[in-house]
Design a protein around this motif. Structure first.
Motif, short mmCIF file in Angstrom:
data_model
loop_
_atom_site.label_atom_id
_atom_site.label_comp_id
_atom_site.label_asym_id
_atom_site.label_seq_id
_atom_site.Cartn_x
_atom_site.Cartn_y
_atom_site.Cartn_z
N PRO A 1 0.84 -1.20 0.00
CA PRO A 1 0.00 0.00 0.00
C PRO A 1 0.88 1.26 0.00
O PRO A 1 1.94 1.27 0.63
N VAL A 2 0.44 2.28 -0.68
CA VAL A 2 1.18 3.55 -0.64
C VAL A 2 0.67 4.32 0.58
O VAL A 2 -0.11 5.26 0.47
N LEU A 3 1.14 3.86 1.74
CA LEU A 3 0.72 4.44 3.02
C LEU A 3 1.94 4.76 3.87
O LEU A 3 2.33 5.91 4.01
N ASN A 4 2.57 3.73 4.43
CA ASN A 4 3.70 3.92 5.32
C ASN A 4 5.00 3.94 4.52
O ASN A 4 5.33 2.98 3.81
N HIS A 5 5.76 5.02 4.63
CA HIS A 5 6.94 5.19 3.79
C HIS A 5 8.05 4.19 4.13
O HIS A 5 8.83 3.80 3.25
N THR A 6 8.11 3.75 5.37
CA THR A 6 9.10 2.73 5.72
C THR A 6 8.80 1.42 5.01
O THR A 6 9.69 0.76 4.47
N ARG A 7 7.53 1.05 4.98
CA ARG A 7 7.14 -0.18 4.28
C ARG A 7 7.40 -0.05 2.78
O ARG A 7 7.81 -1.01 2.13
N ILE A 8 7.13 1.12 2.23
CA ILE A 8 7.39 1.33 0.80
C ILE A 8 8.88 1.20 0.52
O ILE A 8 9.30 0.54 -0.45
N HIS A 9 9.72 1.81 1.37
CA HIS A 9 11.17 1.72 1.19
C HIS A 9 11.62 0.26 1.27
O HIS A 9 12.43 -0.19 0.44
N ASP B 1 14.16 6.72 -7.26
CA ASP B 1 14.11 8.18 -7.37
C ASP B 1 12.84 8.62 -8.11
O ASP B 1 12.18 9.58 -7.70
N GLU B 2 12.53 7.92 -9.19
CA GLU B 2 11.31 8.26 -9.93
C GLU B 2 10.08 8.03 -9.08
O GLU B 2 9.14 8.83 -9.09
N LEU B 3 10.07 6.94 -8.31
CA LEU B 3 8.92 6.64 -7.45
C LEU B 3 8.70 7.74 -6.43
O LEU B 3 7.59 8.27 -6.29
N TRP B 4 9.75 8.11 -5.66
CA TRP B 4 9.57 9.10 -4.60
C TRP B 4 9.22 10.47 -5.15
O TRP B 4 8.44 11.21 -4.53
N SER B 5 9.73 10.78 -6.33
CA SER B 5 9.36 12.05 -6.96
C SER B 5 7.88 12.05 -7.32
O SER B 5 7.17 13.05 -7.10
N ARG B 6 7.40 10.94 -7.85
CA ARG B 6 5.99 10.88 -8.23
C ARG B 6 5.10 10.89 -6.99
O ARG B 6 4.04 11.54 -6.98
N LEU B 7 5.50 10.18 -5.95
CA LEU B 7 4.70 10.19 -4.73
C LEU B 7 4.64 11.58 -4.11
O LEU B 7 3.60 12.01 -3.60
N GLU B 8 5.75 12.30 -4.15
CA GLU B 8 5.76 13.67 -3.65
C GLU B 8 4.76 14.52 -4.42
O GLU B 8 4.04 15.34 -3.84
N GLY B 9 4.70 14.30 -5.72
CA GLY B 9 3.76 15.07 -6.54
C GLY B 9 2.31 14.73 -6.24
O GLY B 9 1.43 15.56 -6.44
N LEU B 10 2.07 13.52 -5.76
CA LEU B 10 0.69 13.13 -5.44
C LEU B 10 0.19 13.78 -4.15
O LEU B 10 -1.01 13.92 -3.96
N GLY B 11 1.10 14.12 -3.26
CA GLY B 11 0.68 14.77 -2.02
C GLY B 11 -0.29 13.92 -1.23
O GLY B 11 -0.06 12.73 -0.97
N ASP B 12 -1.42 14.50 -0.86
CA ASP B 12 -2.41 13.80 -0.05
C ASP B 12 -3.12 12.68 -0.82
O ASP B 12 -3.87 11.90 -0.22
N ARG B 13 -2.91 12.60 -2.14
CA ARG B 13 -3.54 11.54 -2.92
C ARG B 13 -2.74 10.24 -2.88
O ARG B 13 -3.18 9.22 -3.42
#
Length: 400
Positions: A134-142, A172-184
């Motif tokens: 899930p794109v929820l907890n950043h530690t789990r995503i990492h 790098d591409e993933l975290w950039s895109r997630l940053e762009g999504l913000g609250d989404r």
């Protein structure tokens, strides 16, 4: 449902589809209400099969829809609520819960709309799914990105088809895109990209029993079609083929895991090139899109829209019976077209049973008793379509 009055069926449609469903409801003697959106007021709906045609500015404000339908219910006893479009599945479920109408409720509806919910449930029930997080907890995503090498697929949890999906090649591409999504961010799921062939199983189910299930194979995975500008092709698998039998079994396990009771479903699987295993991708409580229903009618004689209406309107006194059908083979090919109204008259094989009539699109359905003949025609038409019609456009980021 009272036997002394016409059953009242409310259909939700935020996109234009389901004309044959509406017609079948009318043939069954129902009072048919269609709730759609203002921009579709002048769409070619089958008004001769609709008793009440209702529009709202949009269907995205679920509370406004609940309020509007509750107001209608003051003077109408609504027996059935049906979502003709994927985007309306959870709204229809919310309405059923609020009005206490029979049918799929909120929890089950989420399994058929939310890509995260369906993956978690399938995995919990022992079904193979591509590794995901899930794109929820950043530690789990990492941790996921360290454990599962790229590429990955970043998917909206509740969009349809390949809308909004991105293939991600690096962290790098993933975290950039997630940053762009913000609250989404939390409305997305991240999944391992699995190269393979994609299949779909289309099902009619009644009282938890699968009465019809047809396994089909896409010519090119839908994501590759929309993001690579290819042709949309699908065809019936030989019914005694090992893959077809395996897919029908997996499909039954998926629907049991997701607690589906009755209706129609369109479920997709991928056969991985790496290990040859089938993995569950996603499912929907609706007929297949991209004119798959026309291909399946060619192969079997069953109109899935009409059969779905019969399932919805069945009662203990008049249970659903699957209509007589044949077991032939069909295939469909569709392309965006450079021409406004492409001319397919040079395609004149006797196996052609349907032609797409749509602006800037070319499409054909072929039927044969021989599955190899279907494949031969599709291969020939694919080459010719690229020369005669093919055009491409950027993939959709949001629904049209």
């Amino acid at each position: 449902m009272s036997e002394t009055r016409r059953p009242v069926v409310l259909c939700l449609a935020s996109y234009e589809k389901g004309a044959d469903f509406l017609r079948e409801c009318r043939r069954q003697g129902c009072h048919v209400m269609l709730l759609t959106v203002e921009r579709l007021r002048d769409a070619p709906w089958p008004h001769d099969s609709i008793d009440e045609f209702l529009v709202m500015p949009n269907m995205t404000d679920r509370q406004a829809v609940v309020n509007a339908v509750s107001y209608l219910a003051r003077t109408r006893e609504i027996d059935k609520i049906v979502a003709l479009e994927d985007y309306d599945v959870q709204t229809a479920a919310a309405l059923r819960e609020h009005l206490r109408c029979p049918g799929m409720g909120d929890t089950t509806a989420r399994y058929f709309r939310d890509k995260l919910a369906m993956r978690v449930q399938a995995l919990d029930k022992g079904l193979a799914v591509p590794p995901f997080v899930p794109v929820l907890n950043h530690t789990r995503i990492h941790d996921f990105t360290q454990r599962v090498p790229p590429p990955w697929m970043l998917k909206p949890r509740s969009d349809v088809a390949t809308i909004g999906i991105h293939k991600i090649e690096s962290a790098d591409e993933l975290w950039s895109r997630l940053e762009g999504l913000g609250d989404r961010q939390s409305y997305y799921v991240l999944e391992k990209y699995v190269p393979g062939d994609v299949y779909h199983v289309d099902t009619i189910m009644y009282a938890r029993e699968i009465l019809f299930a047809e396994a089909n194979k896409y010519g090119t995975p839908p994501f590759d079609v929309t993001h690579g500008g290819g042709l949309s092709i699908s065809s019936t698998l030989p019914r005694d083929d090992a893959d077809a039998m395996a897919l029908r079994d997996l499909n039954a396990r998926v629907l049991a895991a997701l607690n589906f009771v009755q209706g129609v479903t369109h479920t997709e699987f991928i056969k991985a090139h790496e290990d040859g295993r089938f993995y569950f991708l996603e499912t929907a409580a609706r007929v297949g899109g991209a004119y798959i229903v026309d291909m399946m009618q060619a192969a079997t004689g069953l109109n899935l829209w009409a059969e779905w209406a019969k399932v919805e309107l069945a009662t203990d006194q008049r249970p659903y019976r699957l209509s007589e059908h044949r077991e032939e083979y069909a295939g469909i090919i569709i392309s965006l077209s450079r021409q406004e109204w492409p001319d397919t008259s040079d395609y004149n094989d006797p196996e052609i049973v349907w032609r797409l009539d749509k602006l800037h699109h070319a499409g054909l359905v072929v039927r044969s008793t021989d599955p190899e003949r279907v494949q031969e025609l599709l291969a020939d038409y694919a080459k010719r379509f690229y020369e005669d019609f093919h055009a491409a456009q950027p993939p959709l980021e949001t629904p049209p």
